[in-house]
Design a protein around this motif. Structure first.
Motif, PDB file in Angstrom:
ATOM      1  N   ASP A   1     -10.466 -10.043   5.730  1.00  0.00           N
ATOM      2  CA  ASP A   1     -11.273  -8.602   5.378  1.00  0.00           C
ATOM      3  C   ASP A   1     -10.340  -7.359   6.029  1.00  0.00           C
ATOM      4  O   ASP A   1      -9.833  -7.562   7.227  1.00  0.00           O
ATOM      5  CB  ASP A   1     -12.623  -8.733   6.017  1.00  0.00           C
ATOM      6  CG  ASP A   1     -13.598  -9.539   5.189  1.00  0.00           C
ATOM      7  OD1 ASP A   1     -13.172 -10.120   4.148  1.00  0.00           O
ATOM      8  OD2 ASP A   1     -14.746  -9.462   5.572  1.00  0.00           O
ATOM      9  N   LEU A   2     -10.088  -6.453   5.136  1.00  0.00           N
ATOM     10  CA  LEU A   2      -9.045  -5.318   5.624  1.00  0.00           C
ATOM     11  C   LEU A   2     -10.062  -4.165   5.922  1.00  0.00           C
ATOM     12  O   LEU A   2     -10.587  -3.680   4.765  1.00  0.00           O
ATOM     13  CB  LEU A   2      -8.031  -5.248   4.559  1.00  0.00           C
ATOM     14  CG  LEU A   2      -7.092  -4.267   5.081  1.00  0.00           C
ATOM     15  CD1 LEU A   2      -6.257  -4.248   6.306  1.00  0.00           C
ATOM     16  CD2 LEU A   2      -5.887  -4.103   4.012  1.00  0.00           C
ATOM     17  N   MET A   3     -10.017  -3.392   6.964  1.00  0.00           N
ATOM     18  CA  MET A   3     -10.891  -2.194   7.013  1.00  0.00           C
ATOM     19  C   MET A   3      -9.686  -1.285   6.996  1.00  0.00           C
ATOM     20  O   MET A   3      -8.626  -1.052   7.753  1.00  0.00           O
ATOM     21  CB  MET A   3     -11.377  -2.149   8.366  1.00  0.00           C
ATOM     22  CG  MET A   3     -12.532  -3.282   8.439  1.00  0.00           C
ATOM     23  SD  MET A   3     -13.421  -2.954   9.843  1.00  0.00           S
ATOM     24  CE  MET A   3     -12.981  -4.347  10.908  1.00  0.00           C
ATOM     25  N   ALA A   4      -9.829  -0.290   6.272  1.00  0.00           N
ATOM     26  CA  ALA A   4      -9.071   0.894   5.823  1.00  0.00           C
ATOM     27  C   ALA A   4      -9.935   2.228   6.092  1.00  0.00           C
ATOM     28  O   ALA A   4     -11.105   2.250   6.185  1.00  0.00           O
ATOM     29  CB  ALA A   4      -8.529   1.066   4.580  1.00  0.00           C
ATOM     30  N   LEU A   5      -9.205   3.358   6.655  1.00  0.00           N
ATOM     31  CA  LEU A   5      -9.809   4.592   6.695  1.00  0.00           C
ATOM     32  C   LEU A   5     -10.318   4.996   5.299  1.00  0.00           C
ATOM     33  O   LEU A   5      -9.648   4.809   4.231  1.00  0.00           O
ATOM     34  CB  LEU A   5      -9.082   5.669   7.604  1.00  0.00           C
ATOM     35  CG  LEU A   5      -8.936   5.109   8.683  1.00  0.00           C
ATOM     36  CD1 LEU A   5      -7.754   6.177   9.424  1.00  0.00           C
ATOM     37  CD2 LEU A   5     -10.450   5.653   9.455  1.00  0.00           C
ATOM     38  N   GLU A   6     -11.565   5.823   5.229  1.00  0.00           N
ATOM     39  CA  GLU A   6     -12.192   6.205   3.878  1.00  0.00           C
ATOM     40  C   GLU A   6     -11.107   6.978   3.018  1.00  0.00           C
ATOM     41  O   GLU A   6     -10.969   6.716   2.096  1.00  0.00           O
ATOM     42  CB  GLU A   6     -13.289   6.840   4.217  1.00  0.00           C
ATOM     43  CG  GLU A   6     -14.191   7.163   3.093  1.00  0.00           C
ATOM     44  CD  GLU A   6     -15.400   6.108   2.716  1.00  0.00           C
ATOM     45  OE1 GLU A   6     -15.198   5.816   1.851  1.00  0.00           O
ATOM     46  OE2 GLU A   6     -15.864   5.499   3.897  1.00  0.00           O
ATOM     47  N   GLU A   7     -10.198   7.898   3.779  1.00  0.00           N
ATOM     48  CA  GLU A   7      -9.479   8.757   2.987  1.00  0.00           C
ATOM     49  C   GLU A   7      -8.152   7.992   2.588  1.00  0.00           C
ATOM     50  O   GLU A   7      -7.443   8.658   1.759  1.00  0.00           O
ATOM     51  CB  GLU A   7      -8.915   9.883   3.989  1.00  0.00           C
ATOM     52  CG  GLU A   7      -7.996   9.428   5.106  1.00  0.00           C
ATOM     53  CD  GLU A   7      -9.041   9.408   6.318  1.00  0.00           C
ATOM     54  OE1 GLU A   7     -10.268   9.171   6.259  1.00  0.00           O
ATOM     55  OE2 GLU A   7      -8.455   9.812   7.499  1.00  0.00           O
ATOM     56  N   GLU A   8      -7.878   6.776   3.050  1.00  0.00           N
ATOM     57  CA  GLU A   8      -6.578   6.095   2.419  1.00  0.00           C
ATOM     58  C   GLU A   8      -6.929   5.850   0.916  1.00  0.00           C
ATOM     59  O   GLU A   8      -8.017   5.526   0.571  1.00  0.00           O
ATOM     60  CB  GLU A   8      -6.551   4.592   3.224  1.00  0.00           C
ATOM     61  CG  GLU A   8      -6.167   5.023   4.784  1.00  0.00           C
ATOM     62  CD  GLU A   8      -5.636   3.690   5.393  1.00  0.00           C
ATOM     63  OE1 GLU A   8      -4.536   3.232   4.846  1.00  0.00           O
ATOM     64  OE2 GLU A   8      -6.620   3.337   6.352  1.00  0.00           O
ATOM     65  N   PRO A   9      -5.634   5.826   0.426  1.00  0.00           N
ATOM     66  CA  PRO A   9      -5.845   5.496  -1.346  1.00  0.00           C
ATOM     67  C   PRO A   9      -6.236   4.043  -1.343  1.00  0.00           C
ATOM     68  O   PRO A   9      -6.141   3.043  -0.491  1.00  0.00           O
ATOM     69  CB  PRO A   9      -4.360   5.682  -1.774  1.00  0.00           C
ATOM     70  CG  PRO A   9      -3.419   5.539  -0.547  1.00  0.00           C
ATOM     71  CD  PRO A   9      -4.451   5.829   0.663  1.00  0.00           C
ATOM     72  N   PRO A  10      -6.922   3.689  -2.401  1.00  0.00           N
ATOM     73  CA  PRO A  10      -7.680   2.232  -2.603  1.00  0.00           C
ATOM     74  C   PRO A  10      -6.491   1.179  -2.652  1.00  0.00           C
ATOM     75  O   PRO A  10      -5.392   1.552  -3.148  1.00  0.00           O
ATOM     76  CB  PRO A  10      -8.429   2.548  -3.957  1.00  0.00           C
ATOM     77  CG  PRO A  10      -8.309   3.954  -4.487  1.00  0.00           C
ATOM     78  CD  PRO A  10      -7.358   4.528  -3.560  1.00  0.00           C
ATOM     79  N   LEU A  11      -6.896   0.236  -2.129  1.00  0.00           N
ATOM     80  CA  LEU A  11      -6.005  -0.959  -2.162  1.00  0.00           C
ATOM     81  C   LEU A  11      -5.824  -1.392  -3.542  1.00  0.00           C
ATOM     82  O   LEU A  11      -6.849  -1.766  -4.154  1.00  0.00           O
ATOM     83  CB  LEU A  11      -6.593  -1.912  -1.184  1.00  0.00           C
ATOM     84  CG  LEU A  11      -5.745  -3.480  -0.996  1.00  0.00           C
ATOM     85  CD1 LEU A  11      -4.451  -3.155  -0.217  1.00  0.00           C
ATOM     86  CD2 LEU A  11      -6.514  -4.224  -0.191  1.00  0.00           C
ATOM     87  N   GLN A  12      -4.696  -1.744  -3.791  1.00  0.00           N
ATOM     88  CA  GLN A  12      -4.405  -2.213  -5.506  1.00  0.00           C
ATOM     89  C   GLN A  12      -4.098  -3.824  -5.593  1.00  0.00           C
ATOM     90  O   GLN A  12      -3.600  -4.029  -4.538  1.00  0.00           O
ATOM     91  CB  GLN A  12      -3.228  -1.560  -5.853  1.00  0.00           C
ATOM     92  CG  GLN A  12      -3.280   0.112  -6.254  1.00  0.00           C
ATOM     93  CD  GLN A  12      -4.535   0.592  -6.874  1.00  0.00           C
ATOM     94  OE1 GLN A  12      -5.039  -0.187  -7.857  1.00  0.00           O
ATOM     95  NE2 GLN A  12      -4.907   1.832  -6.568  1.00  0.00           N
ATOM     96  N   VAL A  13      -4.526  -4.320  -6.404  1.00  0.00           N
ATOM     97  CA  VAL A  13      -4.101  -5.907  -6.624  1.00  0.00           C
ATOM     98  C   VAL A  13      -2.693  -5.840  -6.824  1.00  0.00           C
ATOM     99  O   VAL A  13      -1.828  -5.164  -7.435  1.00  0.00           O
ATOM    100  CB  VAL A  13      -4.601  -6.431  -7.970  1.00  0.00           C
ATOM    101  CG1 VAL A  13      -4.291  -7.779  -8.142  1.00  0.00           C
ATOM    102  CG2 VAL A  13      -6.289  -6.316  -7.536  1.00  0.00           C
ATOM    103  N   GLY A  14      -2.096  -6.698  -5.998  1.00  0.00           N
ATOM    104  CA  GLY A  14      -0.267  -6.873  -5.911  1.00  0.00           C
ATOM    105  C   GLY A  14       0.203  -6.124  -4.989  1.00  0.00           C
ATOM    106  O   GLY A  14       1.323  -6.576  -4.641  1.00  0.00           O
ATOM    107  N   GLN A  15      -0.493  -4.953  -4.370  1.00  0.00           N
ATOM    108  CA  GLN A  15       0.040  -4.174  -3.566  1.00  0.00           C
ATOM    109  C   GLN A  15       0.285  -5.139  -2.012  1.00  0.00           C
ATOM    110  O   GLN A  15      -0.270  -5.749  -1.521  1.00  0.00           O
ATOM    111  CB  GLN A  15      -1.029  -3.077  -3.213  1.00  0.00           C
ATOM    112  CG  GLN A  15      -0.356  -1.917  -2.345  1.00  0.00           C
ATOM    113  CD  GLN A  15      -1.373  -1.008  -1.957  1.00  0.00           C
ATOM    114  OE1 GLN A  15      -2.488  -0.982  -2.668  1.00  0.00           O
ATOM    115  NE2 GLN A  15      -1.631  -0.304  -0.921  1.00  0.00           N
ATOM    116  N   GLU A  16       1.341  -4.458  -1.245  1.00  0.00           N
ATOM    117  CA  GLU A  16       1.735  -5.224  -0.279  1.00  0.00           C
ATOM    118  C   GLU A  16       1.406  -4.019   0.808  1.00  0.00           C
ATOM    119  O   GLU A  16       1.742  -2.880   0.942  1.00  0.00           O
ATOM    120  CB  GLU A  16       3.191  -5.350   0.079  1.00  0.00           C
ATOM    121  CG  GLU A  16       3.488  -6.133   1.221  1.00  0.00           C
ATOM    122  CD  GLU A  16       5.189  -6.489   1.343  1.00  0.00           C
ATOM    123  OE1 GLU A  16       5.573  -7.618   1.214  1.00  0.00           O
ATOM    124  OE2 GLU A  16       5.595  -5.616   1.701  1.00  0.00           O
TER     125      GLU A  16
END
Lengths: 531, 531
Positions: free
Chosen positions: A428-443
């Protein structure tokens, strides 16, 4: 059950804080709280999230009545301004937005279950009640799921903890959420009525001890199952069968308890199609089982099939094997094949540990009743969810305690659940709201909580964990039925890798923050001193 | 709270048994059940009995509505006769007689708390609900009394477990019975409103973390306590005091958290007469305490007396001593004697054990808040009361299990509490109802349970334990107020000898039966076989 909780069911300090915010003109500052727990319960690897539906009903009805306000006026210091109470009368949840993990999902420590946004004063006031609604619901459902794991998929599980719960409503919550966590039945009739949970139950020891002789049985006859043949003297029939059973199993017939036989015959007359009785009021093998077999065989002669027996004491696994052996002998000796498949139900202060021991042994148990240890969650009677402020006026907030366990994670967050190639969730990865959405395949670089280690994660399938359930004073998602939520919980659990799901020493599931969130935490930890 | 519990809040098997009785024409047979527990909780020497008032309300309102009957028709086997449901509609508690130990009394294992007499079917139906109402109430009140014993008489005890209880009503019961068991306050506003319990609470960490700078404080002035002098710039005043405090205690002023100072000033403006804040959001000694002292001294300059602080983490005893030392220095240095008596409140997952350790150490704590471990009764989350049939149609009944712990004591009984010359209770003696009354000075043979030993007892002062509380459908004793019951519990506990009252390894209190009852038990144990 569907009635919303009164808004005064909260800690007094919510009102003193509310007055502080109001007095400072801050009541409408946009704020966000997160509701989460710090450790999974029962030293386990998973937790099931429950209570959302009741939280939503609470939000929808949130607001203070005249009596509530009068009471608050009477207990808050007299220096509190009258205008504050006038303001309190107008407070509702119409500006609150609640995002949540779907009810019944597997969840992990430190990840928000609820994100509650709205005017500072209002979202503060919601704290205790939301905690109260989520904490026990999630705890007891998780406990129920552990009992289900320990029992395996085939045994039926019956919740019977009402008499040992924290009073009436504690008992109702226990029944509801035990079912949602994986039980099959409850003994609690009100829970059955209000929540549609299948109910079960037959007799207690008092029914058996209320009889002392065959004279007390009335009526003394039973009409055969076909409904046409003349009625039969069931007492004589049962006594005749008892003689045959005692002779087959070499039980001295004069040691069989006659009150118990009377009770069984009486119950069979009341429930000829549903004959299931408790066999341990006196001696199980020298009285209860011979009496049961005698009555069941008498019923069989009249065309009825008995259901089985319940045991409430002694070595349950060993006795179940001995009893199955008796049933098989009866089946063979009297030529009644179904007799060997009679149901054997057990109860007697069963805990997760004793259930594991039971199922590890040879046993012939079909139904397991669990009460006290299920509803009181003996090994950890509290989940310990907390509700922490993470943002005010778009500025992240953090509690930087000297106790690192009590630190909070600042900022409004988006949480992604990352799955591996076998579709098991792995992070489970928590990001800040303003970060760009996590994409499949993204490192992405992620900092795993509790390890202080940076790991590169390549996102396989990704799921955004939270959905908006309440906005503009309305519940804005269709709420699934209890049965649907129960089945979501089972699916959610099955998806989890066995390394996280196992009951003992599971591998901890990874919960991480993005680099950006990590940097924010670091900067708030060091830079929050007097300018 | 005063609303009666719905009668469907019971186990389904009560209805299947009821049908069995009805079908056998036994529904009106006079019967008696006893409600008792088998072991005192928490390995203690005493238990407090609670829940009677709610049992009486339940009895008074007992009866099934149309929806209840429809639900039961839908879940009971279809073979159940329609006439049974018609009969169920007419069932009430008008023929039930309930005798009870007074609520709040010290009670012991195996002695009946309630004796419930009436038509067999009706008194059977009451089982689960009465158990549910007595079990948790008595357990949590006993737990509260143990916390009181551990804390000593001088410290104030605050219950704050709502968020960790078994849902909403679990939390309400917890607050009510913790107060009755010896706590001073609750944080639960609804319990305050419904039960008249004193409520307490000030601020949580979220209030503190919601501030990040002094810019956020508004209004920025405060009028002195005399109400006449012009308003003062409280921010400048507090900052000036902070400089003096930091210099006195050699704390670097640039390490003091400015958001925390802002929160404290803001709270002092809202509650100038009731200033009590949480000091561990950041560093206690390098931020929380200097900030508190600064604001309290500023308030003092304006004529207000601060109340004190709360700590929610770390070594509470040690910190309380350090903080008292700071308060004393301030008192001396700034010439404000009352400053040394500021209240120090603590919380942080306090258990009976940690409370004992806390009070064994040097400490300067005035108020102790207890939540999770109080309301969940961590060390024993269930009292385990049972409800057993002792008599039907004037014939004693007994459960003769192979598990001797599960045996019951037959017959309708009279229970005497015998006191020694110091007015300590020393023995509870159970006699059969028909035995002549026990006289003061009389010597009786008694068989002490659990020892199998006969002892001759000379009765000093003697008290009959039970009173009739419900008869002919009416509550027939005046019910004392919550405050009166609470004080009865304290008196009842104080009467108990310290050897039974001590928390660890208390001497077991003697519970005995008369020779006549002993003989009855023996004869039923051996003579209940098939004639």
């Amino acid at each position: 059950m569907a009635r919303a909780v009164p808004p005064l069911l909260t800690d007094l300090y919510q009102f003193t804080m509310a007055y502080g915010y109001w007095k400072g003109g801050r009541q409408r500052e946009p704020a966000e709280f997160e509701l989460f727990f710090r450790e999974p319960p029962f030293r386990g690897g998973f937790t099931l999230f429950f209570g959302l539906h009741e939280c939503l009903l609470f939000l929808r009805g949130f607001g203070f009545g005249g009596e509530d306000i009068e009471y608050l006026e009477s207990v808050l210091p007299s220096s509190v301004e009258k205008a504050f109470f006038d303001f309190l009368r107008t407070v509702d949840a119409s500006e609150v937005t609640l995002s949540s993990v779907p009810e019944g999902s597997v969840v992990f420590a430190k990840v928000p279950l609820l994100k509650v946004r709205g005017p500072l004063l209002v979202v503060q006031l919601l704290e205790t009640t939301l905690l109260c609604l989520v904490n026990y619901a999630s705890l007891v459902a998780t406990n129920a799921a552990r009992f289900r794991e320990a029992a395996g998929p085939d045994k039926k599980l019956l919740e019977l903890g009402l008499r040992r719960a924290q009073g009436p409503n504690g008992g109702l919550s226990a029944s509801k959420y035990s079912y949602m966590g994986g039980f099959d039945y409850t003994s609690n009739a009100l829970a059955g009525k209000l929540c549609g949970i299948p109910v079960a139950g037959t007799v207690a020891h008092s029914y058996v001890t209320s009889f002392s002789s065959l004279e007390e049985v009335s009526p003394r006859t039973l009409r055969p199952a076909n409904g046409k043949d003349p009625t039969v003297d069931i007492i004589s029939l049962a006594k005749a069968w008892l003689a045959r059973v005692c002779s087959l199993f070499q039980v001295p017939i004069n040691q069989v308890n006659c009150g118990e036989l009377a009770a069984f015959i009486s119950y069979s007359i009341a429930f000829p199609h549903n004959f299931l009785v408790l066999v341990d009021t006196y001696s199980v093998m020298r009285s209860g089982i011979p009496n049961f077999c005698a009555v069941a065989l008498a019923l069989q002669e009249l065309g009825f099939r008995a259901l089985g027996i319940r045991l409430d004491s002694g070595n349950l696994a060993k006795q179940s094997v001995e009893i199955r052996c008796i049933f098989r002998s009866c089946a063979a000796h009297f030529g009644i094949p179904w007799f060997e498949n009679l149901s054997i139900a057990v109860s007697n202060n069963i805990s997760e540990q004793s259930l594991l021991e039971l199922t590890a042994q040879e046993n012939e148990i079909n139904v397991i009743g669990v009460g006290t240890n299920l509803v009181t969650c003996l090994t950890q009677p509290s989940l310990g969810c907390v509700y922490k402020l993470v943002q005010v006026k778009r500025c992240p907030r953090m509690k930087v305690s000297e106790d690192p366990e009590k630190m909070t994670l600042p900022g409004s967050k988006k949480v992604y659940r990352v799955f591996d190639s076998s579709d098991h969730p792995v992070l489970d990865l928590m990001a800040l709201e303003e970060e760009p959405p996590l994409q499949v395949g993204q490192e992405v670089e992620s900092f795993v909580l509790g390890t202080n280690k940076m790991e590169k994660v390549t996102a396989g399938a990704v799921e955004v964990l939270h959905r908006v359930y309440f906005r503009d004073g309305q519940i804005c998602e269709r709420l699934p039925s209890i049965a649907t939520i129960r089945s979501h919980a089972q699916t959610s659990l099955k998806k989890l890798s066995p390394i996280h799901r196992r009951l003992h020493e599971p591998q901890p599931y990874k919960v991480a923050v993005t680099e950006k969130l990590h940097l924010l935490i670091d900067s708030l930890r060091t830079n929050n001193h007097l300018q």
